[in-house]
Design an enzyme around this catalytic site. Structure first.
Site, mmCIF file in Angstrom:
data_model
loop_
_atom_site.group_PDB
_atom_site.id
_atom_site.type_symbol
_atom_site.label_atom_id
_atom_site.label_comp_id
_atom_site.label_asym_id
_atom_site.label_seq_id
_atom_site.Cartn_x
_atom_site.Cartn_y
_atom_site.Cartn_z
ATOM 1 N N PHE A 19 45.186 36.532 39.323
ATOM 2 C CA PHE A 19 46.148 37.348 40.086
ATOM 3 C C PHE A 19 45.534 37.843 41.411
ATOM 4 C CE2 PHE A 19 47.684 41.990 40.185
ATOM 5 C CZ PHE A 19 48.701 41.720 41.086
ATOM 6 N N ILE A 68 31.581 31.108 34.182
ATOM 7 C CA ILE A 68 30.444 31.936 34.612
ATOM 8 C C ILE A 68 29.484 32.264 33.469
ATOM 9 C CG2 ILE A 68 31.617 32.920 36.630
ATOM 10 C CD1 ILE A 68 31.988 35.525 34.994
ATOM 11 N N THR A 138 37.015 48.232 38.558
ATOM 12 C CA THR A 138 38.249 48.966 38.262
ATOM 13 C C THR A 138 38.007 50.473 38.190
ATOM 14 O OG1 THR A 138 39.798 49.376 36.446
ATOM 15 C CG2 THR A 138 37.724 48.403 35.827
ATOM 16 N N ASP A 139 39.058 51.241 38.409
ATOM 17 C CA ASP A 139 38.948 52.702 38.240
ATOM 18 C C ASP A 139 38.827 53.088 36.766
ATOM 19 O OD1 ASP A 139 41.560 52.102 37.442
ATOM 20 O OD2 ASP A 139 42.525 53.643 38.677
ATOM 21 N N GLU A 140 39.113 52.116 35.863
ATOM 22 C CA GLU A 140 39.109 52.455 34.431
ATOM 23 C C GLU A 140 37.711 52.804 33.927
ATOM 24 O OE1 GLU A 140 41.721 50.059 32.009
ATOM 25 O OE2 GLU A 140 42.897 49.472 33.758
ATOM 26 N N TYR A 163 37.554 46.853 27.395
ATOM 27 C CA TYR A 163 37.643 46.300 28.763
ATOM 28 C C TYR A 163 36.872 47.183 29.743
ATOM 29 C CZ TYR A 163 39.588 45.624 33.459
ATOM 30 O OH TYR A 163 39.718 45.444 34.821
ATOM 31 N N LYS A 167 33.462 46.422 32.009
ATOM 32 C CA LYS A 167 33.416 46.497 33.479
ATOM 33 C C LYS A 167 32.369 47.531 33.914
ATOM 34 C CE LYS A 167 35.598 44.609 36.151
ATOM 35 N NZ LYS A 167 35.466 43.294 36.816
ATOM 36 N N ASN A 192 45.395 50.317 39.519
ATOM 37 C CA ASN A 192 46.274 49.237 39.029
ATOM 38 C C ASN A 192 46.942 48.501 40.184
ATOM 39 O OD1 ASN A 192 46.003 51.134 36.715
ATOM 40 N ND2 ASN A 192 47.391 49.700 35.739
ATOM 41 N N LYS A 202 50.862 42.269 31.779
ATOM 42 C CA LYS A 202 50.660 43.628 32.287
ATOM 43 C C LYS A 202 52.023 44.261 32.521
ATOM 44 C CE LYS A 202 46.181 42.629 32.732
ATOM 45 N NZ LYS A 202 45.537 42.085 33.892
ATOM 46 N N TYR A 220 54.776 52.019 25.581
ATOM 47 C CA TYR A 220 53.814 52.550 24.604
ATOM 48 C C TYR A 220 53.901 54.079 24.518
ATOM 49 C CZ TYR A 220 51.313 48.003 24.959
ATOM 50 O OH TYR A 220 50.969 46.682 24.944
ATOM 51 N N ASP A 293 51.850 53.420 20.136
ATOM 52 C CA ASP A 293 50.955 53.604 21.284
ATOM 53 C C ASP A 293 49.748 52.671 21.221
ATOM 54 O OD1 ASP A 293 50.175 54.684 23.647
ATOM 55 O OD2 ASP A 293 50.041 56.751 22.930
HETATM 56 P P1 NAD Z 1 43.189 37.950 35.988
HETATM 57 O O1 NAD Z 1 43.039 38.076 34.522
HETATM 58 O O2 NAD Z 1 44.542 37.716 36.572
HETATM 59 O O3 NAD Z 1 42.261 36.776 36.545
HETATM 60 C C1 NAD Z 1 40.960 36.564 36.111
HETATM 61 C C2 NAD Z 1 40.539 35.172 36.560
HETATM 62 O O4 NAD Z 1 39.186 34.965 36.097
HETATM 63 C C3 NAD Z 1 41.389 34.044 35.970
HETATM 64 O O5 NAD Z 1 41.719 33.113 36.971
HETATM 65 C C4 NAD Z 1 40.484 33.418 34.910
HETATM 66 O O6 NAD Z 1 40.731 32.045 34.721
HETATM 67 C C5 NAD Z 1 39.111 33.687 35.511
HETATM 68 N N1 NAD Z 1 38.068 33.719 34.474
HETATM 69 C C6 NAD Z 1 38.094 34.430 33.310
HETATM 70 N N2 NAD Z 1 36.984 34.190 32.604
HETATM 71 C C7 NAD Z 1 36.225 33.332 33.335
HETATM 72 C C8 NAD Z 1 34.954 32.749 33.152
HETATM 73 N N3 NAD Z 1 34.245 32.975 32.024
HETATM 74 N N4 NAD Z 1 34.470 31.930 34.094
HETATM 75 C C9 NAD Z 1 35.189 31.685 35.231
HETATM 76 N N5 NAD Z 1 36.399 32.221 35.461
HETATM 77 C C10 NAD Z 1 36.912 33.036 34.528
HETATM 78 O O7 NAD Z 1 42.535 39.271 36.584
HETATM 79 P P2 NAD Z 1 42.938 40.139 37.851
HETATM 80 O O8 NAD Z 1 43.943 41.136 37.444
HETATM 81 O O9 NAD Z 1 43.203 39.247 38.993
HETATM 82 O O10 NAD Z 1 41.562 40.919 38.077
HETATM 83 C C11 NAD Z 1 40.542 40.364 38.887
HETATM 84 C C12 NAD Z 1 39.375 41.322 38.937
HETATM 85 O O11 NAD Z 1 39.797 42.573 39.477
HETATM 86 C C13 NAD Z 1 38.771 41.633 37.578
HETATM 87 O O12 NAD Z 1 37.370 41.701 37.711
HETATM 88 C C14 NAD Z 1 39.354 42.984 37.207
HETATM 89 O O13 NAD Z 1 38.482 43.704 36.367
HETATM 90 C C15 NAD Z 1 39.477 43.622 38.581
HETATM 91 N N6 NAD Z 1 40.540 44.630 38.717
HETATM 92 C C16 NAD Z 1 41.827 44.350 38.327
HETATM 93 C C17 NAD Z 1 42.830 45.304 38.518
HETATM 94 C C18 NAD Z 1 44.263 45.012 38.151
HETATM 95 O O14 NAD Z 1 45.122 45.908 38.253
HETATM 96 N N7 NAD Z 1 44.629 43.810 37.757
HETATM 97 C C19 NAD Z 1 42.519 46.541 39.086
HETATM 98 C C20 NAD Z 1 41.183 46.791 39.453
HETATM 99 C C21 NAD Z 1 40.219 45.833 39.284
HETATM 100 P P1 TYD Z 2 48.646 47.635 32.017
HETATM 101 O O1 TYD Z 2 49.543 46.957 32.985
HETATM 102 O O2 TYD Z 2 48.220 46.902 30.788
HETATM 103 O O3 TYD Z 2 47.393 48.153 32.835
HETATM 104 P P2 TYD Z 2 46.181 49.161 32.383
HETATM 105 O O4 TYD Z 2 46.191 49.302 30.915
HETATM 106 O O5 TYD Z 2 44.993 48.422 32.869
HETATM 107 O O6 TYD Z 2 46.444 50.436 33.103
HETATM 108 O O7 TYD Z 2 49.349 48.972 31.535
HETATM 109 C C1 TYD Z 2 49.802 49.941 32.466
HETATM 110 C C2 TYD Z 2 50.374 51.098 31.675
HETATM 111 O O8 TYD Z 2 51.550 50.646 30.995
HETATM 112 C C3 TYD Z 2 49.448 51.608 30.591
HETATM 113 O O9 TYD Z 2 49.600 53.023 30.480
HETATM 114 C C4 TYD Z 2 49.953 50.939 29.327
HETATM 115 C C5 TYD Z 2 51.444 50.816 29.573
HETATM 116 N N1 TYD Z 2 52.107 49.654 28.937
HETATM 117 C C6 TYD Z 2 53.252 49.848 28.152
HETATM 118 O O10 TYD Z 2 53.737 50.970 28.000
HETATM 119 N N2 TYD Z 2 53.815 48.754 27.563
HETATM 120 C C7 TYD Z 2 53.305 47.492 27.712
HETATM 121 O O11 TYD Z 2 53.868 46.530 27.122
HETATM 122 C C8 TYD Z 2 52.141 47.310 28.533
HETATM 123 C C9 TYD Z 2 51.538 45.956 28.721
HETATM 124 C C10 TYD Z 2 51.575 48.424 29.130
#
Ligand code: NAD
Ligand code: TYD
Length: 355
Positions: A19, A68, A138-140, A163, A167, A192, A202, A220, A293
């Site tokens: 993503f 990786i 991530t902020d998590e 998770y 991280k 997020n 998500k 949830y 939840d």
């Molecule tokens: P995603 O799950 O959409 O994508 C992850 C990518 O990594 C995928 O293309 C997957 O094929 C690849 N991948 C997974 N395991 C692998 C491995 N072992 N070797 C090579 N490639 C591998 O994730 P995302 O939401 O795009 O998040 C990207 C990064 O940003 C992550 O490090 C995540 O922790 C961080 N991040 C995400 C969010 C969010 O809201 N999505 C927010 C803050 C930080």
């Molecule tokens: P998510 O998109 O999984 O991101 P994160 O857990 O990394 O914050 O979830 C966002 C918020 O939405 C989180 O409070 C969990 C909630 N949630 C639901 O209520 N129902 C769902 O089906 C999912 C996937 C998340």
């Protein structure tokens, strides 16, 4: 001398088929025609090369399929291409999946990150001049906030899910390589994200997909959990900026200044989708279903992004309403993408998670 004035022309982006990674790859490929961008991705369920169709033939872009966690492969790759910069996004990224399968999060997020750090260290030995390892986090990692307060760069780490623990661990390793071996690094911790190409596991893309298909929207708990949402392209811009102009050894928090309780966000999404789909007002909201939840559910995340704003001049470019509308339009215009990613394994995941 600024990092971006030094020679840094061979860049490895990991997780670029996912993503956020796909938006970062597109940004770098289009923005820097004189740099070569390698995208390393193992194409898990979350990786999709369709995300990069528009740039796949660009002369400064190469896709490499690989994992990786594969030490020998990673060492060879770094020796062959001698990356001057790494932007590391590859990860297992979904909290719910980390609850059912924590070990794969340790493998990819922790061991995979250390493998990349080792390979980077081994090609440059101690001469890291003009090199940079950028770690996307991530902020998590900061855990959960109560009703007030914001995460700053000095907030203590307090991860609650497998998770976020993985991280947090990877962030610590990056910092340790900086301290121990003098490796130049930058870390960013972002809130997020939402936007096009988000895998429908998500909250936002899952609910958009379910509204389209008139399926229940599984909220949830009581829905009173709060997240700070940022449009994904604004995150890609922030990563570009911090990679090129951030200070070595620094962390930057990135956020949308945009907190929403889940239930309020879902109500907004429902009303926007009713309009887009020409459905009667209130139709989609009827799909809202409160479900069990998430264990260890963090109450609230909210980022203080004033450091990156003041030091690097970054701020989000779209409002939440604008970003959400662009996102909905993208999903409605890309039904084929949605159909493709929700076939096969997705059905199995969905049943396991929600029934
Ligand atoms: P995603 O799950 O959409 O994508 C992850 C990518 O990594 C995928 O293309 C997957 O094929 C690849 N991948 C997974 N395991 C692998 C491995 N072992 N070797 C090579 N490639 C591998 O994730 P995302 O939401 O795009 O998040 C990207 C990064 O940003 C992550 O490090 C995540 O922790 C961080 N991040 C995400 C969010 C969010 O809201 N999505 C927010 C803050 C930080
Ligand atoms: P998510 O998109 O999984 O991101 P994160 O857990 O990394 O914050 O979830 C966002 C918020 O939405 C989180 O409070 C969990 C909630 N949630 C639901 O209520 N129902 C769902 O089906 C999912 C996937 C998340």
């Amino acid at each position: 001398m600024m990092f971006n004035q030094l020679r840094n022309n061979v860049i490895l982006i990991t997780g670029g088929a996912g993503f956020i990674g796909s938006h970062v790859v597109r940004r770098f490929v289009n923005q820097y025609p004189n740099k070569h961008i390698y995208n390393l991705d193992s194409l898990t369920y979350a990786g999709n090369l369709e995300n990069l169709k528009d740039i796949e033939t660009a002369p400064n872009y190469t896709f490499v399929k690989g994992d990786i966690t594969d030490v020998a492969f990673i060492e060879d790759l770094f020796k062959s291409y001698r990356f001057t910069g790494v932007v590391h996004l590859a990860a297992e990224s979904h909290v719910d999946r980390s609850i059912t399968d924590p070990v794969s999060f340790v493998m990819t997020n922790v061991v995979g990150t250390v493998n990349l750090l080792n390979a980077f260290k081994s090609i440059w030995k101690d001469d890291f001049k003009g090199k940079r390892f950028y770690h996307v986090s991530t902020d998590e990692v900061y855990g959960s906030l109560g009703e007030s307060g914001l995460f700053t760069e000095t907030t203590s780490y307090d991860p609650n899910s497998p998770y976020s623990a993985s991280k947090a661990s990877s962030d610590h390793f990056v910092r340790a390589y900086g301290e121990t071996y003098g490796m130049p690094y930058v870390i960013s911790n972002c809130s997020n994200n939402y936007g096009p190409n988000h895998f429908p596991e998500k909250l936002i893309p899952l609910f958009i997909n379910n509204i389209i298909n008139e399926k229940p929207l599984p909220v949830y708990g009581d829905g009173n959990y709060t997240r700070d949402w940022l449009y994904v392209i604004d995150h890609a811009v922030a990563i570009d900026l911090a990679f090129h102009t951030g200070k070595n050894g620094e962390t930057y928090n990135i956020g949308g200044f945009n907190e929403w309780k889940n239930i309020d966000l879902v109500q907004l999404l429902c009303s926007l989708m009713d309009k887009k789909l020409n459905r009667p007002t209130g139709k989609s909201a009827h799909l809202i279903t409160y479900v069990k939840d998430r264990p260890g559910h963090d109450l609230r995340y909210a980022i203080d992004a004033s450091k990156i704003n003041q030091e690097l001049g970054w701020k989000p470019s779209v409002t939440f309403e604008e970003g959400l509308e662009k996102t909905i339009d993208w999903y409605l215009g890309n039904q084929e993408w949605l159909d493709q990613v929700t076939s096969g394994d997705y059905q199995e995941y969905y049943i396991k998670q929600y029934t």
